[in-house]
Motif scaffolding. Structure first.
Motif, PDB file in Angstrom:
ATOM      1  N   ALA A  42      -9.493  20.376  27.351  1.00 29.41           N
ATOM      2  CA  ALA A  42     -10.215  19.891  26.369  1.00 29.41           C
ATOM      3  C   ALA A  42     -10.409  20.743  25.469  1.00 29.41           C
ATOM      4  O   ALA A  42     -10.328  20.377  24.033  1.00 29.41           O
ATOM      5  CB  ALA A  42     -11.700  19.438  26.887  1.00 29.41           C
ATOM      6  N   ARG A  43     -10.671  22.006  25.654  1.00 34.78           N
ATOM      7  CA  ARG A  43     -10.836  23.025  24.560  1.00 34.78           C
ATOM      8  C   ARG A  43      -9.630  23.382  23.962  1.00 34.78           C
ATOM      9  O   ARG A  43      -9.789  23.731  22.633  1.00 34.78           O
ATOM     10  CB  ARG A  43     -11.160  24.508  25.288  1.00 34.78           C
ATOM     11  N   GLY A  44      -8.373  23.361  24.323  1.00 34.34           N
ATOM     12  CA  GLY A  44      -7.236  23.469  23.734  1.00 34.34           C
ATOM     13  C   GLY A  44      -6.603  22.342  22.817  1.00 34.34           C
ATOM     14  O   GLY A  44      -5.699  22.407  22.320  1.00 34.34           O
ATOM     15  N   ALA A  45      -7.384  21.243  22.850  1.00 34.50           N
ATOM     16  CA  ALA A  45      -6.702  19.823  22.398  1.00 34.50           C
ATOM     17  C   ALA A  45      -7.374  19.417  21.189  1.00 34.50           C
ATOM     18  O   ALA A  45      -8.300  20.188  20.419  1.00 34.50           O
ATOM     19  CB  ALA A  45      -7.018  18.856  23.218  1.00 34.50           C
ATOM     20  N   ASP A  46      -6.647  18.557  20.471  1.00 34.78           N
ATOM     21  CA  ASP A  46      -7.142  18.212  19.306  1.00 34.78           C
ATOM     22  C   ASP A  46      -8.206  17.158  19.625  1.00 34.78           C
ATOM     23  O   ASP A  46      -8.433  16.912  20.749  1.00 34.78           O
ATOM     24  CB  ASP A  46      -5.962  17.142  18.420  1.00 34.78           C
ATOM     25  N   THR A  47      -8.876  16.618  18.618  1.00 37.24           N
ATOM     26  CA  THR A  47      -9.817  15.656  18.739  1.00 37.24           C
ATOM     27  C   THR A  47      -9.805  14.569  19.719  1.00 37.24           C
ATOM     28  O   THR A  47     -10.516  14.702  20.596  1.00 37.24           O
ATOM     29  CB  THR A  47     -10.497  14.901  17.378  1.00 37.24           C
ATOM     30  N   ALA A  48      -8.789  13.919  19.366  1.00 41.97           N
ATOM     31  CA  ALA A  48      -8.370  12.691  20.587  1.00 41.97           C
ATOM     32  C   ALA A  48      -8.487  13.099  21.854  1.00 41.97           C
ATOM     33  O   ALA A  48      -8.962  12.771  22.874  1.00 41.97           O
ATOM     34  CB  ALA A  48      -7.227  11.896  20.019  1.00 41.97           C
ATOM     35  N   GLY A  49      -7.508  13.970  21.994  1.00 41.73           N
ATOM     36  CA  GLY A  49      -7.232  14.719  23.297  1.00 41.73           C
ATOM     37  C   GLY A  49      -8.266  15.199  23.958  1.00 41.73           C
ATOM     38  O   GLY A  49      -8.659  15.131  24.987  1.00 41.73           O
ATOM     39  N   ARG A  50      -9.145  16.063  23.124  1.00 39.42           N
ATOM     40  CA  ARG A  50     -10.488  16.674  23.618  1.00 39.42           C
ATOM     41  C   ARG A  50     -11.477  15.497  24.123  1.00 39.42           C
ATOM     42  O   ARG A  50     -11.920  15.650  25.315  1.00 39.42           O
ATOM     43  CB  ARG A  50     -11.093  17.356  22.537  1.00 39.42           C
ATOM     44  N   LEU A  51     -11.481  14.438  23.337  1.00 41.73           N
ATOM     45  CA  LEU A  51     -12.280  13.469  23.823  1.00 41.73           C
ATOM     46  C   LEU A  51     -12.059  12.866  25.076  1.00 41.73           C
ATOM     47  O   LEU A  51     -12.606  12.621  26.217  1.00 41.73           O
ATOM     48  CB  LEU A  51     -12.655  12.508  22.714  1.00 41.73           C
ATOM     49  N   VAL A  52     -10.784  12.578  25.152  1.00 45.91           N
ATOM     50  CA  VAL A  52     -10.187  12.051  26.713  1.00 45.91           C
ATOM     51  C   VAL A  52     -10.224  12.631  27.737  1.00 45.91           C
ATOM     52  O   VAL A  52     -10.822  12.433  28.736  1.00 45.91           O
ATOM     53  CB  VAL A  52      -8.610  11.721  26.394  1.00 45.91           C
ATOM     54  N   ALA A  53     -10.097  14.068  27.540  1.00 49.93           N
ATOM     55  CA  ALA A  53     -10.358  14.932  28.650  1.00 49.93           C
ATOM     56  C   ALA A  53     -11.595  15.067  29.167  1.00 49.93           C
ATOM     57  O   ALA A  53     -11.799  15.116  30.189  1.00 49.93           O
ATOM     58  CB  ALA A  53      -9.819  16.324  28.043  1.00 49.93           C
ATOM     59  N   VAL A  54     -12.590  15.162  28.064  1.00 49.63           N
ATOM     60  CA  VAL A  54     -13.984  15.570  28.393  1.00 49.63           C
ATOM     61  C   VAL A  54     -14.350  13.895  29.048  1.00 49.63           C
ATOM     62  O   VAL A  54     -15.143  13.987  30.090  1.00 49.63           O
ATOM     63  CB  VAL A  54     -14.853  15.427  27.219  1.00 49.63           C
ATOM     64  N   GLY A  55     -13.927  12.911  28.597  1.00 49.48           N
ATOM     65  CA  GLY A  55     -14.331  11.609  29.155  1.00 49.48           C
ATOM     66  C   GLY A  55     -13.973  11.488  30.666  1.00 49.48           C
ATOM     67  O   GLY A  55     -14.597  11.168  31.593  1.00 49.48           O
TER      68      GLY A  55
END
Lengths: 387, 698
Positions: free
Chosen positions: A316-329
């Protein structure tokens, strides 16, 4: 093929098979995969131990669990190869598709353990759409919040309201089944996404308060089904109804408590081999680990989940907004579900029918989690490629 | 700036989530550590233990015996064929061949048997097995000898099939004392709500003594313990707790007298019918006036309580309750209430003499008819005496008009008191109440099964009028348009109109009616027996008893049941003696009740009062209340050892139907024309010895 793969804006950026191995495996988080695989294989052993004396083929559940792991692995690989930038394209599709699945339950669904949550596919296969809904909702929300990539301000009220709408529909459907456990997981995952999306604290705290209020009203106002209330009250007063709703919890508690430091050893747990813990291969699989592998085994399972979450948050830390939100979710989903499941095995949380991610026997959850880990890999691969 | 702030906030938010997750992991790890290593109250490992499942072994019900120890209800054993489903499931063909052999034996189908032994569940509809899955399923109760032999001789062909001996109530006397004993039934959901200790396999007393003494008769269920593995299958048999049979109830019923009473009642019904009377029903009560114990209570028509054992079939129940059956379940001797007719003159005489309305030495007119309140009331068949007669003759010949005058005078005296602002005395009503009329008799059967009888007085009249006035007045206003007949319609309308305005009025005619046991006056045969007992026991009114003692399995008396002395009638012994003497059958033709007994050798030892009660729209009810053998005690008080009251509905005069009916019972008691049914013409006075119960071996 090669041309397509190198074009960053190509819509279907499946990595060509002709690429050298080094290119094809680049960007994968192997620790994450190893942790998930370890959990799934530990799960296979635990499911085996829990079911080998239940009559019928002693290895029947083991084989089917391994088959589920294989299918989930294939889904993982396939998903990991998607281009994470295409979330905007397939996010809404995933959301709508899983919502349709959830609706289908009300038309052609069947009831297991009080919840009208399954679709019979025939040939002994059953699908639980609420498992896929978790992923669908996360992706849907991520796409919603990532629409305005350039906006540095916290999401607007409109964004938040839309997100709430996005969550409310599946949440309501799952509650209607009624599947309280899945509803709680959906809520937890959505909460994680909202927090990660930078939604203002007054929203997140307000929603949290609303959820607590709703829970209180549901308990007091008779919105819950009788069996749910029974589970809840047996959680509040353990030992009150040992043969009824509290039976599972009591038996699981006996199993885990008597595991001690090292456990009784595989196949030597009296509670497990005696078949005392109902639903032991699914919701109460952790009690097998606690009894037969003791504190060491139980801690190992918890540690593996910790590793999983750590790697997920790293992605999540290394990802863009969409990726980060998916990873956190995904991380919130798995973390909360694992917490809730192990918690009910340990008598910490009320019993809600939730499998332990990767470990419990059950196709739908395993497949959904395979897809989720695959998605995390795709996010990471995209981040690595962009870096 | 902007690009720096964004990742900063995102990281902060991720950190929040990381902290949440770390705390969850820490919570789980800490809890796991506590549960597995620290918890000082670790739950005990129970997996190695087998659970115990229990199969209830219903206790045989206690016996009910008569006053001389003869069984009225006992037990019989029946063979029940059971199938152990688990054993069948363990067979290679899952028991199909065993079931098909059984089906052939029992004349049913394999499929039907298979359904019967499958435990019920939401997916298994009836017929199915409602008990525990590990419990053997009974498939044929009361199996025939051929079936039991076939199974027991070829055990190898019937694995999992067993014969169980169960005990069932049996009525050795058939319908004997059916109403008194009452019937039993299977326990239902309501019973279990009232008493959590009851199980489905128990039998519960529904009526009569079976219901009243159910707790003592039921016994304590036994338990057969089976050890169950975690999956709920029986692996071995555990300890057995044998069932404990219920206690024995000794009653004051004398089976011989009861049988004689029932036979005589049935014969009288037949005889009266042969004479063209409807004789729809009747009853007889035999009491010991000195103890208040009931020796016999017969009602016609009757029923067979055996029909109820193990649950009555719906067709049998429909037959018993159909309108044409004429309520055979009703215990008329105790729960029926009827106008007592002239038998009520015991009470009227008591009241009139004690309140100086009639003098024992005086003579009074007995005209053929008398106008009271403008209405002419006649003697039975307008009999009359041309000269004044004494109370003795008025009782003996049963002159009605003799009693009208004091009743009417009492009424007018009360009216004067009311005008003067005083309460009416209502002596007659008070005396009726003292004799027990209008009060529940307090017999030891369920309250709903005993009638209280009743009479009219000013208060009840007023209360009823207040409750129904609106209806009366509405009917008077609207007429009765639904009634087709014009005369009938105007009669009903007139009646409603009178009731609307004057329905509260208690009139002189009402009091006159009451004095001869008519109008609204009703009693049950048992109540009349209690009243006449007072005549020959020094004025004591009993709350009578059917039960005498409860004896436990060891033959020891657990408790003695005694009639309760409720009150003494406010009548002096000399007046009681006078009334009893007036009605002694030794006076021959001068006593109407004596007609059937003129040639009886014991005629001088008994007395009695007839009653011929008119019932609107029906033929007369025939009554006779008798007592004997008569003796005088040390104080000169008239005593008797038995009081017998009999009545037959729609059978004519007391002398023609109830007279011969009771004569046959007196014949039996005195041993005339056959052996005496009781030794020495005396009721039993000592409790019979009850042998200790023999434990039925299973």
């Amino acid at each position: 093929m090669t041309l397509l793969a190198r074009d960053p804006r190509a819509p279907f950026a499946l990595t060509p098979t002709v690429l050298p191995l080094e290119r094809r495996v680049r960007g994968y988080d192997w620790i994450l995969i190893a942790a998930a695989l370890a959990l799934a294989l530990i799960g296979a052993v635990l499911v085996w131990a829990a079911t080998r004396q239940a009559g019928g083929n002693p290895q029947g559940f083991l084989y089917r669990h391994l088959f589920n792991v294989l299918v989930a692995g294939a889904l993982l690989v396939a998903t990991s190869r998607l281009d994470a930038r295409l979330l905007r394209l397939f996010g809404p599709v995933a959301y709508v598709a899983s919502l349709i699945g959830l609706l289908a339950v009300f038309v052609v669904g069947s009831t297991v353990n009080g919840a009208h949550a399954w679709i019979r596919l025939g040939g002994g296969f059953e699908l639980q759409p609420s498992e896929f809904m978790k992923l669908g909702m996360i992706v849907g929300m991520a796409v919603l919040f990532a629409r305005r990539e350039r906006d540095d301000a916290p999401p607007t009220t409109l964004d938040v309201l839309m997100a709430i709408g996005l969550v409310a529909v599946p949440l309501a459907l799952v509650m209607l089944q009624p599947d309280l456990g899945s509803a709680m997981v959906l809520g937890a995952a959505a909460f994680g996404v909202l927090v990660a999306a930078g939604v203002r604290a007054r929203w997140t705290i307000g929603l949290l308060a609303l959820a607590v209020l709703g829970a209180v009203l549901a308990v007091k106002g008779g919105l819950l089904a009788d069996y749910q209330l029974a589970r809840f009250s047996s959680f509040m007063h353990p030992g009150h109804d040992v043969q009824g709703a509290a039976y599972n919890v009591t038996q699981a508690h006996i199993a885990i408590a008597n595991g001690g430091l090292f456990g009784t050893g595989l196949f030597h747990g009296p509670q497990t081999s005696g078949g005392f813990v109902p639903e032991q291969q699914t919701d109460f699989v952790f009690s097998v680990a606690g009894e037969e592998f003791g504190l060491i085994g139980g801690s190992a399972v918890i540690a593996l989940f910790a590793v999983l979450c750590w790697r997920g948050l790293r992605i999540a830390r290394g990802a863009d907004t969409a990726g980060r939100l998916v990873a956190v979710g995904v991380v919130c989903w798995i973390a909360f579900q694992a917490f809730q499941n192990i918690g009910m095995n340990l008598g910490l949380t009320p019993v809600t029918g939730l499998p332990l991610p990767f470990v419990s026997y059950g196709g739908s959850s395993m497949f959904a989690q395979g897809l989720a880990i695959g998605l995390l890999q795709a996010v990471r691969r995209r981040a690595v490629a962009a870096a | 700036m902007v690009s720096r702030r964004r990742p900063e906030r995102a990281k902060r938010r991720l950190a929040v989530i990381a902290v949440l997750i770390v705390s969850m992991v820490a919570t789980l790890a800490g809890r796991l550590y506590y549960v597995q290593l620290l918890d000082p109250n670790k739950p005990v490992q129970t997996a190695g233990r087998l659970h115990d499942g229990t199969i209830v072994v219903p206790a045989p019900r206690g016996q009910i015996v008569d006053s001389r120890g003869r069984p009225l209800v006992d037990n019989t054993s029946a063979q029940v064929l059971t199938v152990n489903r688990e054993t069948l499931q363990g067979l290679p063909d899952h028991g199909t061949s065993v079931l098909s052999r059984l089906a052939a034996l029992l004349g049913t189908t394999t499929a039907a048997l298979a359904k019967e032994i499958t435990p019920c569940s939401p997916t298994v509809p009836a017929p199915c097995w409602t008990g525990e899955p590990y419990q053997p399923v009974p498939i044929a109760s009361n199996a025939s000898t051929a079936v039991t032999l076939a199974v027991s001789e070829h055990r190898e062909r019937y694995p999992g099939v067993a014969l169980q001996t169960v005990t069932l109530p049996r009525y050795p006397g058939g319908t004997l004392a059916a109403h008194v004993l009452g019937y039993t039934g299977a326990v239902n959901a309501d019973d279990k709500k009232k008493n959590a200790a009851l199980t489905d396999s128990d039998t519960i007393g529904r009526t009569g003594l079976e219901a009243q003494y159910d707790a003592a008769l039921r016994g304590i269920d036994g338990q057969q313990v089976v050890r169950l593995n975690p999956q709920g299958s029986a692996v071995s048999a555990g300890a057995d707790v044998p069932a404990q049979q219920g206690d024995t109830l000794v009653t004051s019923i004398d089976a011989n007298v009861q049988r004689l009473a029932e036979q005589s009642l049935a014969k009288q019904i037949a005889d009266s019918r042969a004479k063209g009377k409807p004789a729809t029903s009747g009853s007889v009560v035999v009491m010991d006036p000195n103890t208040g114990r009931v020796i016999a209570a017969a009602s016609y028509p009757s029923y067979d309580p055996q029909l109820f054992v193990g649950g009555i079939s719906s067709s049998n129940y429909a037959a018993l309750t159909s309108p044409t059956a004429n309520d055979p379940l009703l215990s008329r001797a105790i729960a029926g209430q009827y106008a007592p007719g002239s038998t009520f003159k015991l009470i009227t005489s008591s009241s009139a003499v004690m309140h100086q309305e009639i003098s024992l030495s005086g003579t009074y007119a007995c005209p053929g008819s008398l106008a009271i309140d403008g209405r002419v009331k006649t003697n039975f068949e307008s009999e009359s005496f041309g000269y004044p007669i004494s109370l003795q003759d008025a009782l003996g010949y049963s002159c009605d008009t003799f009693f009208y005058a004091p009743a009417a005078n009492e009424f007018y005296a009360d009216q004067s008191r009311i005008t003067a602002g005083q309460k009416p005395n209502e002596y007659l009503q008070k005396m009726a109440s003292a004799y027990g009329v209008g009060l529940a008799p307090g017999l030891d059967v369920p309250a709903a099964e005993q009638a209280a009888g009743g009479y009219a007085d000013r208060d009840t009249r007023l209360a009823r009028w207040k409750a129904n006035r609106a209806q009366y007045c509405a009917d008077a206003k609207h007429g009765f348009p639904q009634v087709a007949d014009r005369a009938q319609r105007s009669y009903l309308t007139q009646l409603a109109s009178e009731n609307c305005t004057d329905g509260w009025r208690y009139r002189a005619g009402d009091n006159a009616d009451m004095s001869i046991g008519q109008g609204e006056t009703t009693v049950s045969p048992l109540q009349l027996a209690v009243a006449y007992s007072a005549l020959v026991n020094g004025g004591r009114i009993w709350e009578p008893r059917l039960g005498w003692a409860i004896v436990n399995g060891a033959g020891k008396v657990v408790s003695t049941i005694n009639p309760k002395l409720r009150n003494r009638v406010p009548v002096s012994q000399s007046v009681l003696n006078y009334i009893a003497d007036s009605l002694s059958f030794s006076r021959g033709w001068a006593v109407s009740g004596a007609f059937a007994y003129l040639n009886s050798p014991y005629r001088n030892q008994i007395g009695g009062k007839t009653g011929t009660a008119e019932v609107f729209g029906h033929q007369d009810t025939s009554w006779l209340a008798t007592w004997g053998p008569v003796s005088k005690d040390a104080h000169g008080a008239t005593r008797a050892r038995f009081v017998i009251v009999g009545m037959v509905e729609q059978a004519g005069t007391g002398a023609t139907a109830a007279g011969p009916m009771l004569k046959r019972i007196w014949d039996g008691l005195f041993g005339v024309g056959g052996p005496a049914v009781v030794p020495g013409t005396r009721p039993a006075t000592v409790l019979p010895k009850i042998a200790p119960q023999v434990q039925v071996s299973r």
